[in-house]
Design an enzyme around this catalytic site. Structure first.
Site, PDB file in Angstrom:
ATOM      1  N   TYR A   1      -6.346  -1.136   2.020  1.00 39.91           N
ATOM      2  CA  TYR A   1      -6.011  -0.420   0.760  1.00 39.91           C
ATOM      3  C   TYR A   1      -4.822  -1.285  -0.032  1.00 39.91           C
ATOM      4  O   TYR A   1      -4.796  -1.773  -0.882  1.00 39.91           O
ATOM      5  CB  TYR A   1      -5.817   0.777   0.424  1.00 39.91           C
ATOM      6  CG  TYR A   1      -5.729   1.236  -0.905  1.00 39.91           C
ATOM      7  CD1 TYR A   1      -6.719   1.588  -1.795  1.00 39.91           C
ATOM      8  CD2 TYR A   1      -4.330   1.730  -1.191  1.00 39.91           C
ATOM      9  CE1 TYR A   1      -6.595   2.036  -2.889  1.00 39.91           C
ATOM     10  CE2 TYR A   1      -4.206   2.169  -2.528  1.00 39.91           C
ATOM     11  CZ  TYR A   1      -5.191   2.463  -3.540  1.00 39.91           C
ATOM     12  OH  TYR A   1      -5.067   2.681  -4.646  1.00 39.91           O
TER      13      TYR A   1
ATOM     14  N   SER B   1      -1.533  -0.375  -7.909  1.00 39.17           N
ATOM     15  CA  SER B   1      -1.069   0.725  -7.244  1.00 39.17           C
ATOM     16  C   SER B   1       0.028   0.391  -6.726  1.00 39.17           C
ATOM     17  O   SER B   1       0.387  -0.922  -6.402  1.00 39.17           O
ATOM     18  CB  SER B   1      -1.821   1.083  -6.088  1.00 39.17           C
ATOM     19  OG  SER B   1      -1.221   2.119  -5.312  1.00 39.17           O
TER      20      SER B   1
END
Length: 251
Positions: free
Chosen positions: A146, A132
């Protein structure tokens, strides 16, 4: 297809969104795909639609994943499964930290550890890690844990290329920005609200865009390794700078 050596792939997080799109794209390329996810019913529908082999198991179940790795000769490993949460490090919970580390990082490390030795013995294989932009950029509003786990996947991808230097095994990291998936609805607990807030007024990436990116890397000539691909919507940029004003009362 006749000049590419890969016959079998394993895709995690395969029951919906990016994972399901990757399964469909690889099956369309003639590759046998083992699809791993927790949702048995969705996997069954995906198997009916694509002809993949479903495995209803969590990537955090190391024994279950080890059983698959023991019985399947994996040429392509797509580490796609992931979770996210809302909140920063100050207001997250210990349970959320464990869940994100277990799925986003520990499971990736363990599955890669299971699969790589067979690839090395055969001198054939391709590891694709879906990370990501949160692993490369810091931005307000993102979940701290995250970000940290995706940064770990980024570091793993770079180190794997060193570990596998001199072999025919390729490593690709694909780092998407905003993709229109269910994850936003899960985060805020309302799929319709997520659609309105994140997608209705924006042109985001679609899961098929990431699946096509995977296919580009996997089906490229063996002399070529697409080592890193950052995929953004045309209308989205990353980076930027925030500068907080002095507080009148530092306390």
């Amino acid at each position: 297809m006749s000049n590419q050596p890969y016959r079998t792939a394993l895709v995690t997080g395969a029951s919906s969104g990016i994972g399901a799109a990757i399964v469909g794209r690889l099956r369309a390329a003639g590759i046998a795909v083992h699809a791993v996810a927790r949702d048995k019913q969705r996997l069954a529908r995906l198997a009916d639609d694509t002809g993949c082999t479903p495995h209803a198991v969590s990537v955090a179940d190391h024994d279950g994943m080890a059983e698959i790795a023991k019985t399947v000769e994996i040429d392509i490993l797509v580490n796609n499964a992931g979770q996210s949460r809302t909140g920063n490090i100050a207001d997250t919970t210990a349970e959320d930290i464990d869940a994100l580390v277990d799925v986003n990082l520990r499971a990736v490390l363990k599955l890669t550890h299971l699969v790589v030795p067979g690839m090395v013995r055969r001198n054939r294989g391709h590891i694709v890690n879906i990370s990501s932009i949160a692993g490369h950029y810091a931005f307000a509003g993102g979940n701290t844990v995250y970000h940290a786990t995706k940064a770990g996947v980024h570091s793993l991808s770079r180190q794997l290329r060193c570990d596998l230097y001199g072999s025919a095994i390729r490593v690709t990291e694909i780092s998407p920005a905003r993709v229109e998936t269910e994850v936003f609805g899960r985060l805020i607990g309302d799929m319709e609200e997520a659609k309105r807030r994140f997608f209705d007024e924006y042109e985001s990436l679609l899961p098929v865009d990431i699946a096509d990116s995977v296919a580009f890397a996997v089906l490229a000539p063996q002399r070529m390794n697409v080592s890193f691909m950052e995929v953004l919507p045309t209308m989205q940029v990353v980076g930027g700078l925030n500068f907080a004003k002095k507080s009148a009362d530092p306390a």
